[in-house]
Design an enzyme around this catalytic site. Sequence first.
Site, PDB file in Angstrom:
ATOM      1  N   GLU A  20       0.845  -1.206   0.000  1.00 13.08           N
ATOM      2  CA  GLU A  20       0.000   0.000   0.000  1.00 13.08           C
ATOM      3  C   GLU A  20       0.874   1.246   0.000  1.00 13.08           C
ATOM      4  O   GLU A  20       2.102   1.172  -0.015  1.00 13.08           O
ATOM      5  CB  GLU A  20      -0.896   0.024   1.247  1.00 13.08           C
ATOM      6  CG  GLU A  20      -2.363  -0.279   0.959  1.00 13.08           C
ATOM      7  CD  GLU A  20      -3.124   0.907   0.401  1.00 13.08           C
ATOM      8  OE1 GLU A  20      -2.490   1.877  -0.070  1.00 13.08           O
ATOM      9  OE2 GLU A  20      -4.371   0.855   0.412  1.00 13.08           O
ATOM     10  N   ARG A 105      -7.530  -0.040  13.250  1.00 12.29           N
ATOM     11  CA  ARG A 105      -6.174   0.290  12.816  1.00 12.29           C
ATOM     12  C   ARG A 105      -6.242   1.449  11.838  1.00 12.29           C
ATOM     13  O   ARG A 105      -7.264   1.700  11.191  1.00 12.29           O
ATOM     14  CB  ARG A 105      -5.469  -0.897  12.162  1.00 12.29           C
ATOM     15  CG  ARG A 105      -6.029  -1.322  10.812  1.00 12.29           C
ATOM     16  CD  ARG A 105      -5.061  -2.283  10.129  1.00 12.29           C
ATOM     17  NE  ARG A 105      -5.556  -2.842   8.885  1.00 12.29           N
ATOM     18  CZ  ARG A 105      -5.481  -2.242   7.698  1.00 12.29           C
ATOM     19  NH1 ARG A 105      -4.951  -1.033   7.595  1.00 12.29           N
ATOM     20  NH2 ARG A 105      -5.936  -2.838   6.602  1.00 12.29           N
ATOM     21  N   ASN A 107      -5.122   3.300   8.294  1.00 15.68           N
ATOM     22  CA  ASN A 107      -5.027   2.777   6.940  1.00 15.68           C
ATOM     23  C   ASN A 107      -4.195   3.739   6.079  1.00 15.68           C
ATOM     24  O   ASN A 107      -3.096   4.107   6.474  1.00 15.68           O
ATOM     25  CB  ASN A 107      -6.436   2.550   6.382  1.00 15.68           C
ATOM     26  CG  ASN A 107      -6.472   1.553   5.239  1.00 15.68           C
ATOM     27  OD1 ASN A 107      -5.704   0.602   5.223  1.00 15.68           O
ATOM     28  ND2 ASN A 107      -7.362   1.763   4.303  1.00 15.68           N
ATOM     29  N   ASN A 153     -10.002   5.281   2.808  1.00 13.74           N
ATOM     30  CA  ASN A 153      -8.876   4.987   1.936  1.00 13.74           C
ATOM     31  C   ASN A 153      -8.513   6.182   1.063  1.00 13.74           C
ATOM     32  O   ASN A 153      -9.293   7.106   0.877  1.00 13.74           O
ATOM     33  CB  ASN A 153      -9.213   3.793   1.030  1.00 13.74           C
ATOM     34  CG  ASN A 153      -8.315   2.607   1.289  1.00 13.74           C
ATOM     35  OD1 ASN A 153      -7.091   2.756   1.388  1.00 13.74           O
ATOM     36  ND2 ASN A 153      -8.900   1.435   1.415  1.00 13.74           N
ATOM     37  N   ASP A 200      -9.716   2.182  -3.717  1.00 10.28           N
ATOM     38  CA  ASP A 200      -8.658   2.038  -2.714  1.00 10.28           C
ATOM     39  C   ASP A 200      -7.755   3.268  -2.804  1.00 10.28           C
ATOM     40  O   ASP A 200      -8.224   4.390  -2.797  1.00 10.28           O
ATOM     41  CB  ASP A 200      -7.912   0.720  -2.944  1.00 10.28           C
ATOM     42  CG  ASP A 200      -7.237   0.188  -1.686  1.00 10.28           C
ATOM     43  OD1 ASP A 200      -6.684   0.988  -0.913  1.00 10.28           O
ATOM     44  OD2 ASP A 200      -7.243  -1.041  -1.479  1.00 10.28           O
TER      45      ASP A 200
END
Length: 289
Positions: A20, A105, A107, A153, A200
């Site tokens: 990522e 969490r 991102n 995202n 994303d």
Amino acid sequence: MPDTSARAEIWAAGDYELGEGARWVDDRLVLTDILTGRLLEVTGTEPRTPRELLCLDVPLGAVAPIADRPGHWIAAAGTGIALLAPDGSAQWLARPEDGAATPMRMNDGVCDPLGRFWAGSMAYDGTTGAGSLYRTDPDGAVHRVLTGLTIVNGPAVSADGELLYVADSAAGTILRCTLNAAGKPLSVKEFAQVDGGSPDGMTLDTEGRLWVAVWGGSAVHRYDPDGTLSAVLPLPVPQPTSVCLRPGGGQLLVTTARYGLTGGPGASGSVLTVPVDAAAPAAAAYHLA
């Protein structure tokens, strides 16, 4: 729906579970492998072998360089925002997702041209509405800006710092926010609804077009400033995760994931390259006061 005949190839082979956060920094690509907490770099010269820069004991979603502090990063990691030294030691600015009702969490995240860091959060189990978008100002203060999202995202910010794009991957929606000078949203509107997968990681090119990795869609979508889907770049992997345009133009780099896939990884888990007629600035830095 328009397609492109440009062919994707492996640019840097890897087996990342959840690659990522692709960013171009100092003539190299930096990326994370979220669940292993690793920050990696890949130079543009052969052989393009990823090198580990640091490793945390918590998930590492994305980083941005800190201005005038080579080798130092601001990071969306664990349950909050941290400043990272070259040895991987962390100075936590805030951990706003500690103690949440469901395990959370951080991102994806990115710096805007004004030196602020934007990052989103998500629940490990994908609890609807549990995610938030945060803004970290140069003084180190961390502010919750948007709530009620699920998987936050791909923040992307326009060159003038006035428009913020953010995806709620679970809803398949990309939002566009108009910001005031302090980074507070004045309006939040739906920019695009993504079909055939989940939006994303994303980035804006020098013409204001938005490039979006479509998880589960084996593609990158390009949207014009009015929200029109103007190109679809097919990829040989099911789970592209983030995109990065080379500042010099001509090349789109795409991180991918092999999370949840069975069988051989193939190209999944590697960084792909696609020839494109577009460019974007190098990653903006965090301006620590």
